[in-house]
Design a protein around this motif. Structure first.
Motif, short mmCIF file in Angstrom:
data_model
loop_
_atom_site.label_atom_id
_atom_site.label_comp_id
_atom_site.label_asym_id
_atom_site.label_seq_id
_atom_site.Cartn_x
_atom_site.Cartn_y
_atom_site.Cartn_z
N ILE A 2 1.06 -1.35 -0.10
CA ILE A 2 -0.17 -0.20 0.18
C ILE A 2 1.34 1.04 -0.18
N SER A 26 -7.48 11.23 2.79
CA SER A 26 -7.48 9.49 3.62
C SER A 26 -6.60 8.81 2.49
N ALA A 27 -5.53 7.87 2.84
CA ALA A 27 -5.05 6.96 1.09
C ALA A 27 -5.59 5.28 1.48
N HIS A 28 -5.62 4.97 2.68
CA HIS A 28 -5.81 3.84 3.04
C HIS A 28 -6.32 3.96 4.88
N PRO A 29 -6.96 3.17 4.98
CA PRO A 29 -7.39 3.17 6.65
C PRO A 29 -5.82 2.51 7.06
N ASN A 32 -3.66 5.25 7.00
CA ASN A 32 -4.21 6.47 8.27
C ASN A 32 -3.86 6.37 9.65
#
Length: 68
Positions: A2, A26-29, A32
């Motif tokens: 990721i 946001s990019a990815h949980p 984050n």
């Protein structure tokens, strides 16, 4: 595998500590969560001084995550 950029907003309190950390973009949980963890673990800042008194200040920071 990721990668991406997370934009984080936070406040530097009058004592230099970091508070109110929020993800703005946001990019990815997982990214984050890591960006928030990194910002919260930064050392104390020197607070902004206005008229001889420390004041709360807001900042936005981009935290990049890139695989090599």
């Amino acid at each position: 595998n990721i990668q991406g950029m997370v934009t984080v907003w936070f406040e530097v309190e009058t004592d230099g500590s970091i508070g109110n950390v929020k993800v703005v973009r946001s990019a990815h949980p997982l990214l984050n969560d890591e960006a928030v963890r990194v910002v919260k673990s930064m050392p104390k800042f020197k607070p902004v001084i206005e008229s001889g008194m420390p004041v709360k200040q807001q900042f936005t920071m981009v935290v990049p995550f890139k695989l090599n």
